[in-house]
Design a protein around this motif. Sequence first.
Motif, short mmCIF file in Angstrom:
data_model
loop_
_atom_site.label_atom_id
_atom_site.label_comp_id
_atom_site.label_asym_id
_atom_site.label_seq_id
_atom_site.Cartn_x
_atom_site.Cartn_y
_atom_site.Cartn_z
N LEU A 171 -1.93 -7.49 -4.14
CA LEU A 171 -2.69 -7.00 -5.64
C LEU A 171 -1.69 -6.96 -6.69
O LEU A 171 -2.10 -7.45 -7.70
CB LEU A 171 -3.33 -5.57 -4.99
CG LEU A 171 -4.09 -4.88 -6.30
CD1 LEU A 171 -5.09 -5.85 -6.73
CD2 LEU A 171 -4.52 -3.69 -5.69
N SER A 172 -0.43 -6.55 -6.32
CA SER A 172 0.53 -6.32 -7.15
C SER A 172 1.00 -7.89 -7.84
O SER A 172 0.97 -8.10 -9.21
CB SER A 172 1.78 -6.04 -6.77
OG SER A 172 2.85 -5.83 -7.73
N PHE A 173 0.99 -8.74 -7.11
CA PHE A 173 1.26 -10.21 -7.67
C PHE A 173 0.01 -10.60 -8.38
O PHE A 173 0.24 -11.22 -9.62
CB PHE A 173 1.21 -11.11 -6.27
CG PHE A 173 1.47 -12.51 -6.87
CD1 PHE A 173 2.92 -13.08 -7.12
CD2 PHE A 173 0.39 -13.36 -6.61
CE1 PHE A 173 2.99 -14.52 -7.57
CE2 PHE A 173 0.64 -14.95 -7.08
CZ PHE A 173 1.72 -15.39 -7.45
N ALA A 174 -1.17 -10.27 -8.08
CA ALA A 174 -2.37 -10.99 -8.89
C ALA A 174 -2.44 -10.37 -10.06
O ALA A 174 -3.03 -10.79 -11.00
CB ALA A 174 -3.53 -10.64 -7.90
N LEU A 175 -1.96 -8.91 -10.15
CA LEU A 175 -2.02 -8.00 -11.40
C LEU A 175 -0.78 -8.44 -12.43
O LEU A 175 -1.07 -7.91 -13.46
CB LEU A 175 -2.14 -6.55 -11.05
CG LEU A 175 -3.33 -6.03 -10.37
CD1 LEU A 175 -3.25 -4.66 -10.14
CD2 LEU A 175 -4.36 -6.30 -10.94
N GLY A 176 0.30 -9.02 -11.80
CA GLY A 176 1.11 -9.08 -12.45
C GLY A 176 2.12 -7.82 -12.88
O GLY A 176 2.77 -7.97 -13.91
N ARG A 177 1.73 -6.84 -12.15
CA ARG A 177 2.61 -5.64 -12.64
C ARG A 177 2.91 -4.80 -11.00
O ARG A 177 2.26 -5.20 -10.12
CB ARG A 177 1.90 -4.88 -13.50
CG ARG A 177 0.06 -4.32 -12.90
CD ARG A 177 -0.09 -3.03 -13.86
NE ARG A 177 -1.84 -2.90 -13.73
CZ ARG A 177 -2.01 -2.40 -12.74
NH1 ARG A 177 -1.02 -1.64 -11.53
NH2 ARG A 177 -3.26 -1.95 -12.50
N ALA A 178 3.61 -3.80 -11.35
CA ALA A 178 3.77 -3.02 -10.18
C ALA A 178 2.42 -2.05 -10.05
O ALA A 178 1.95 -1.75 -11.07
CB ALA A 178 4.97 -2.01 -10.27
N LEU A 179 2.31 -1.80 -8.96
CA LEU A 179 0.79 -0.74 -8.60
C LEU A 179 1.58 0.64 -8.69
O LEU A 179 2.56 1.07 -8.86
CB LEU A 179 0.45 -0.83 -6.99
CG LEU A 179 -0.07 -2.29 -6.48
CD1 LEU A 179 -0.54 -2.03 -5.03
CD2 LEU A 179 -0.80 -2.92 -7.44
N VAL A 180 0.26 1.43 -9.25
CA VAL A 180 0.68 2.79 -9.67
C VAL A 180 -0.46 3.71 -8.61
O VAL A 180 -1.36 3.13 -8.06
CB VAL A 180 0.31 3.02 -11.04
CG1 VAL A 180 1.24 2.42 -12.06
CG2 VAL A 180 -1.02 2.80 -11.39
N ALA A 181 -0.13 5.07 -8.85
CA ALA A 181 -1.19 5.78 -8.09
C ALA A 181 -2.59 5.49 -8.41
O ALA A 181 -3.52 5.79 -7.43
CB ALA A 181 -0.70 7.22 -8.38
N ALA A 182 -2.84 5.41 -9.57
CA ALA A 182 -4.35 5.10 -9.89
C ALA A 182 -4.96 3.95 -9.10
O ALA A 182 -6.23 3.96 -8.93
CB ALA A 182 -4.53 4.96 -11.28
N ASP A 183 -4.10 2.84 -8.56
CA ASP A 183 -4.57 1.77 -7.62
C ASP A 183 -4.90 2.12 -6.18
O ASP A 183 -5.32 1.15 -5.79
CB ASP A 183 -3.46 0.75 -7.84
CG ASP A 183 -3.36 0.13 -9.15
OD1 ASP A 183 -4.51 0.08 -10.05
OD2 ASP A 183 -2.17 0.23 -9.51
N SER A 184 -4.38 3.13 -5.84
CA SER A 184 -4.44 3.52 -4.57
C SER A 184 -5.83 3.49 -4.00
O SER A 184 -6.27 2.74 -2.85
CB SER A 184 -4.05 4.98 -4.25
OG SER A 184 -2.62 4.87 -4.32
N PRO A 185 -7.04 4.13 -4.68
CA PRO A 185 -8.39 4.07 -4.00
C PRO A 185 -8.93 2.68 -3.83
O PRO A 185 -9.43 2.23 -2.86
CB PRO A 185 -9.25 4.77 -5.10
CG PRO A 185 -8.27 5.84 -5.74
CD PRO A 185 -7.15 5.10 -5.81
N ALA A 186 -8.58 1.71 -5.00
CA ALA A 186 -8.83 0.44 -4.66
C ALA A 186 -8.21 -0.33 -3.70
O ALA A 186 -8.94 -1.13 -2.97
CB ALA A 186 -8.50 -0.58 -6.23
N LEU A 187 -7.02 -0.01 -3.52
CA LEU A 187 -6.04 -0.65 -2.51
C LEU A 187 -6.73 -0.20 -1.05
O LEU A 187 -6.88 -0.96 -0.18
CB LEU A 187 -4.74 -0.12 -2.60
CG LEU A 187 -3.90 -0.77 -1.55
CD1 LEU A 187 -3.59 -2.22 -1.52
CD2 LEU A 187 -2.46 -0.47 -1.90
#
Length: 224
Positions: A171-187
Amino acid sequence: LNGPLAHHYGISGVSGEQFRRVQLDNDQRSGLLTQASILTVSSYPTRTSPVLRGKWVLDNLLGAPPPDPPDGVPPLDEAAVGNTGSLRTQLEQHRADPSCAVCHDQIDPLGFALENYGPTGLWRDKYSNGREVEPGGVLFRKYEFKNIIEFKDALLAEKDRFTRAFAGHLLSFALGRALVAADSPALDRIAAATSEKGYRMKALVREIALSEPFLQNSPRKAAD
């Protein structure tokens, strides 16, 4: 393998530059974890490091990166490695400090599981000083292992943990950025859906493509 790579791994019967499929016995080699590239990048130039390798496994395979070491922790005495007792004994002494043990109790057993592989990934049963390699340990205080095969079985027992970690990297690769806490539910949703669909790569890619972070991502957000 081709000839040079087979020579590096100590596998006979392969020559020339052309790559071809080679049957392995799985006792020493199987999967990414025992490839020389992974084992070399998680070692020092002249010796292995259970700490670096254990941290690599936690970071990349299990999604459980240990915290940064506290300030003021003395480094391992490089001159003493292999000369004043085994590396395992020296790291046990290092863990005697409670502030060190918090992290190293998690890291070191995973790194020692890979100690049969030298700094460039070559198999060894003994160190250069003649001491036997001791690859045994416990993963997450639940899975005891005595060798690399049992260690891989222990990792496989944590399939859902691995799936979430791998989904996070992808997911980080697909977004082109590091993941953040707000991404946790989607992950969490991506990992759960992938598990329900038999841990298929196709399912993982589809869930990422349909996830809220990916659908709402933009070049401006990625650059931020």
